[in-house]
Design an enzyme around this catalytic site. Structure first.
Site, PDB file in Angstrom:
ATOM      1  N   GLY A   1       0.838  -1.200   0.000  1.00  0.00           N
ATOM      2  CA  GLY A   1       0.000   0.000   0.000  1.00  0.00           C
ATOM      3  C   GLY A   1       0.871   1.247   0.000  1.00  0.00           C
ATOM      4  O   GLY A   1       1.939   1.255   0.617  1.00  0.00           O
TER       5      GLY A   1
ATOM      6  N   GLY B   1       5.114  -7.192   3.985  1.00  0.00           N
ATOM      7  CA  GLY B   1       4.957  -8.076   2.828  1.00  0.00           C
ATOM      8  C   GLY B   1       6.062  -7.854   1.804  1.00  0.00           C
ATOM      9  O   GLY B   1       6.753  -8.787   1.394  1.00  0.00           O
TER      10      GLY B   1
ATOM     11  N   THR C   1       5.185   2.136   6.033  1.00  0.00           N
ATOM     12  CA  THR C   1       3.787   1.766   6.232  1.00  0.00           C
ATOM     13  C   THR C   1       3.116   2.798   7.128  1.00  0.00           C
ATOM     14  O   THR C   1       3.708   3.246   8.111  1.00  0.00           O
ATOM     15  CB  THR C   1       3.582   0.367   6.850  1.00  0.00           C
ATOM     16  OG1 THR C   1       2.229   0.267   7.297  1.00  0.00           O
ATOM     17  CG2 THR C   1       4.479   0.079   8.039  1.00  0.00           C
TER      18      THR C   1
ATOM     19  N   ASP D   1       0.855   2.020   8.967  1.00  0.00           N
ATOM     20  CA  ASP D   1       0.434   1.267  10.158  1.00  0.00           C
ATOM     21  C   ASP D   1       1.469   1.318  11.296  1.00  0.00           C
ATOM     22  O   ASP D   1       1.137   1.014  12.443  1.00  0.00           O
ATOM     23  CB  ASP D   1       0.186  -0.199   9.796  1.00  0.00           C
ATOM     24  CG  ASP D   1      -0.846  -0.365   8.701  1.00  0.00           C
ATOM     25  OD1 ASP D   1      -1.665   0.550   8.521  1.00  0.00           O
ATOM     26  OD2 ASP D   1      -0.829  -1.409   8.025  1.00  0.00           O
TER      27      ASP D   1
ATOM     28  N   GLY E   1      -4.670   0.446  10.231  1.00  0.00           N
ATOM     29  CA  GLY E   1      -3.599  -0.017  11.117  1.00  0.00           C
ATOM     30  C   GLY E   1      -3.427  -1.524  11.126  1.00  0.00           C
ATOM     31  O   GLY E   1      -2.563  -2.036  11.819  1.00  0.00           O
TER      32      GLY E   1
ATOM     33  N   ARG F   1     -23.705   7.109  15.066  1.00  0.00           N
ATOM     34  CA  ARG F   1     -23.312   7.060  13.656  1.00  0.00           C
ATOM     35  C   ARG F   1     -21.891   6.497  13.552  1.00  0.00           C
ATOM     36  O   ARG F   1     -21.074   6.710  14.447  1.00  0.00           O
ATOM     37  CB  ARG F   1     -23.305   8.461  13.045  1.00  0.00           C
ATOM     38  CG  ARG F   1     -24.660   9.117  13.001  1.00  0.00           C
ATOM     39  CD  ARG F   1     -25.523   8.534  11.891  1.00  0.00           C
ATOM     40  NE  ARG F   1     -26.735   9.293  11.724  1.00  0.00           N
ATOM     41  CZ  ARG F   1     -27.891   9.025  12.343  1.00  0.00           C
ATOM     42  NH1 ARG F   1     -27.966   8.010  13.182  1.00  0.00           N
ATOM     43  NH2 ARG F   1     -28.957   9.767  12.118  1.00  0.00           N
TER      44      ARG F   1
ATOM     45  N   HIS G   1      -8.992   5.059   2.998  1.00  0.00           N
ATOM     46  CA  HIS G   1      -7.771   5.411   2.274  1.00  0.00           C
ATOM     47  C   HIS G   1      -7.428   6.890   2.308  1.00  0.00           C
ATOM     48  O   HIS G   1      -6.354   7.273   1.844  1.00  0.00           O
ATOM     49  CB  HIS G   1      -7.875   4.901   0.835  1.00  0.00           C
ATOM     50  CG  HIS G   1      -7.910   3.409   0.784  1.00  0.00           C
ATOM     51  ND1 HIS G   1      -9.055   2.701   1.049  1.00  0.00           N
ATOM     52  CD2 HIS G   1      -6.944   2.491   0.566  1.00  0.00           C
ATOM     53  CE1 HIS G   1      -8.798   1.412   0.974  1.00  0.00           C
ATOM     54  NE2 HIS G   1      -7.525   1.253   0.683  1.00  0.00           N
TER      55      HIS G   1
HETATM   56  O1  F6P Z   1      -1.046  -1.595   5.368  1.00  0.00           O
HETATM   57  C1  F6P Z   1      -1.558  -0.370   5.006  1.00  0.00           C
HETATM   58  C2  F6P Z   1      -3.040  -0.438   4.869  1.00  0.00           C
HETATM   59  O2  F6P Z   1      -3.454   0.857   4.530  1.00  0.00           O
HETATM   60  C3  F6P Z   1      -3.776  -0.984   6.078  1.00  0.00           C
HETATM   61  O3  F6P Z   1      -3.861  -0.061   7.110  1.00  0.00           O
HETATM   62  C4  F6P Z   1      -5.077  -1.398   5.454  1.00  0.00           C
HETATM   63  O4  F6P Z   1      -5.698  -2.441   6.166  1.00  0.00           O
HETATM   64  C5  F6P Z   1      -4.676  -1.875   4.118  1.00  0.00           C
HETATM   65  O5  F6P Z   1      -3.438  -1.273   3.807  1.00  0.00           O
HETATM   66  C6  F6P Z   1      -5.664  -1.546   3.036  1.00  0.00           C
HETATM   67  O6  F6P Z   1      -5.231  -2.114   1.839  1.00  0.00           O
HETATM   68  P1  F6P Z   1      -5.937  -1.892   0.432  1.00  0.00           P
HETATM   69  O7  F6P Z   1      -5.238  -0.732  -0.214  1.00  0.00           O
HETATM   70  O8  F6P Z   1      -5.688  -3.166  -0.298  1.00  0.00           O
HETATM   71  O9  F6P Z   1      -7.378  -1.627   0.666  1.00  0.00           O
END
Ligand code: F6P
Length: 390
Positions: free
Chosen positions: A41, A147, A168, A170, A213, A308, A314
């Site tokens: 990501g 990864g 990352t 995260d 995260g 709510r 993203h």
């Molecule tokens: O690892 C970064 C991350 O943004 C995570 O926080 C999230 O779970 C994942 O990637 C989302 O991935 P994708 O872009 O495949 O929706």
């Protein structure tokens, strides 16, 4: 050890930071051409790393080639592009990555659709190594999260001189105190939660906001604390809904008939499971998501209060990197070239304040960095009376 104006130290010049593990590697003095890629990501700061690598490498006479979309570019005719200083001008502050990225391009488990229309996972790593060798690439700078860095480590074990750069939002990579992208994501989440405060108060509602995260609660904890959330739910602390309700009622009793709950996407109820949006078909990672909605429905049922939920998603990966992330990314990129020059193959640059050092890639990918329960930030949340669901 020389100390610079900002208190950081240059790592000692000798002995060279050679890797003790892996197959025999070429002498770093023979490096003339390196490649760079961005995998997984995206995270704000990727472009700053690319710029720092290109400028640092070109200054010492190396050529730099960018591989598009992680390793995918190596399977395509025009998927590798030379990066000269002019190509990386004006990108330090820009989010995303000029090279593109993917979190589905693992060359060891590459999805290939056969003539029967069925997609299977195929090991294409040998093709990658051959293409890099044919292109006379002497070393690879792999920018990625767990990864992508695991892939880089496997390529290293098969003879490719590699150095990793941790990325990352995260912040869950072990062996580095921080990853770039995290600060920007926290900033984005904090600003969003700030905005929820006024509407929650105006409507006397409970607002449940879900942040990213994966299995680590760093974004939730830092943004939740900074934006004064009342309840923060982390993957590290399975929550009891009764505790959440208790906190909401306690606020009511004190004349605050509204509340903000921040839930990490990997938060889960005590004895329960993660909430997911999709399976791990064909080697893809499980997509987490939906916990905010679940918690909101329970709160509404149990308290009768209008509740709510929203998912920041993203948004947290987008936008320009903060100053902090830019600086860290530039330091990581420049350090990657300095350490490559010293033969630090199979290693990853890592922030150990005030220094940027290298650590073995194997160590960096061996375990996820979770929020420690005795960390000062957790203790701060408890001291402030923030409910952590336990
Ligand atoms: O690892 C970064 C991350 O943004 C995570 O926080 C999230 O779970 C994942 O990637 C989302 O991935 P994708 O872009 O495949 O929706």
């Amino acid at each position: 050890m020389p100390v610079s104006y900002d208190g950081s130290r240059e790592a000692p010049a000798a002995p060279p930071a050679r890797s003790a593990e892996g197959p025999p590697m070429p002498d770093p003095r023979s490096i003339r051409r390196i490649a760079i890629n961005t995998g997984g990501g995206d995270a704000p700061g990727l472009n700053a790393v690319i710029r720092a690598v290109v400028l640092s490498a070109c200054r010492i006479g190396w050529e730099v080639y960018g591989i598009r979309r992680s390793y995918d570019g190596l399977f395509e005719a025009d998927g590798v592009t030379q990066l000269v200083p002019a190509r990386v001008q004006g990108i330090t502050h820009v989010g995303g990555t000029i090279l593109g990225t993917t979190n589905q391009g693992n060359p060891f488990k590459y999805p290939v659709t056969g003539p029967d229309g069925k997609t299977r996972l195929v090991d294409r790593s040998a093709e990658i190594l051959t293409t890099l060798r044919d292109r006379r690439v002497d070393a690879l700078v792999a920018i990625g999260g767990d990864g992508s860095l695991s892939i880089a480590y496997e390529l290293f074990l098969r003879g490719l001189p590699v150095i990793g750069v941790p990325k990352t939002i995260d912040n869950d990579l072990d062996a580095t105190v921080l990853t770039f992208g995290f600060d920007t994501a926290v900033q984005t989440a904090t600003e969003a939660i700030d905005k929820l405060q006024s509407t929650a108060e105006a409507h006397r509602r409970v607002m449940v906001v879900e942040v990213m995260g994966r299995y680590a609660g760093w974004i939730a904890l830092h943004s939740g604390l900074a934006a004064a959330a009342d309840i923060i739910l982390l993957p590290e602390i399975p929550f009891k809904i009764d505790k959440v309700i208790e906190k909401i009622r306690e606020r009511e009793e004190h004349g605050q008939p509204y509340a903000i709950v921040v839930a990490a996407e990997g938060a889960r109820p005590y004895g329960g499971d993660f909430v997911t949006r999709g399976g791990s078909e064909l080697g893809r990672e499980i997509r987490l998501g939906g916990i905010a909605d679940l918690v909101a429905r329970q709160i509404e049922q149990l308290t009768g209060k209008e509740t709510r939920s929203l998912v920041l998603g993203h948004l947290q990966r987008g936008g320009n990197p903060t100053t902090f992330d830019r600086l860290m990314a530039l330091r990581f990129g420049a350090a990657a070239v300095r350490y490559l020059r010293r033969g630090a193959y199979g290693r990853m640059v890592a922030l150990r304040p005030p220094d940027v050092l290298t650590v073995p890639l194997r160590q960096a990918i061996s375990q996820r960095k979770l929020v420690p329960m005795d960390s000062d930030t957790i203790l701060t949340a408890r001291s402030l009376g923030t409910c952590l669901g336990d």
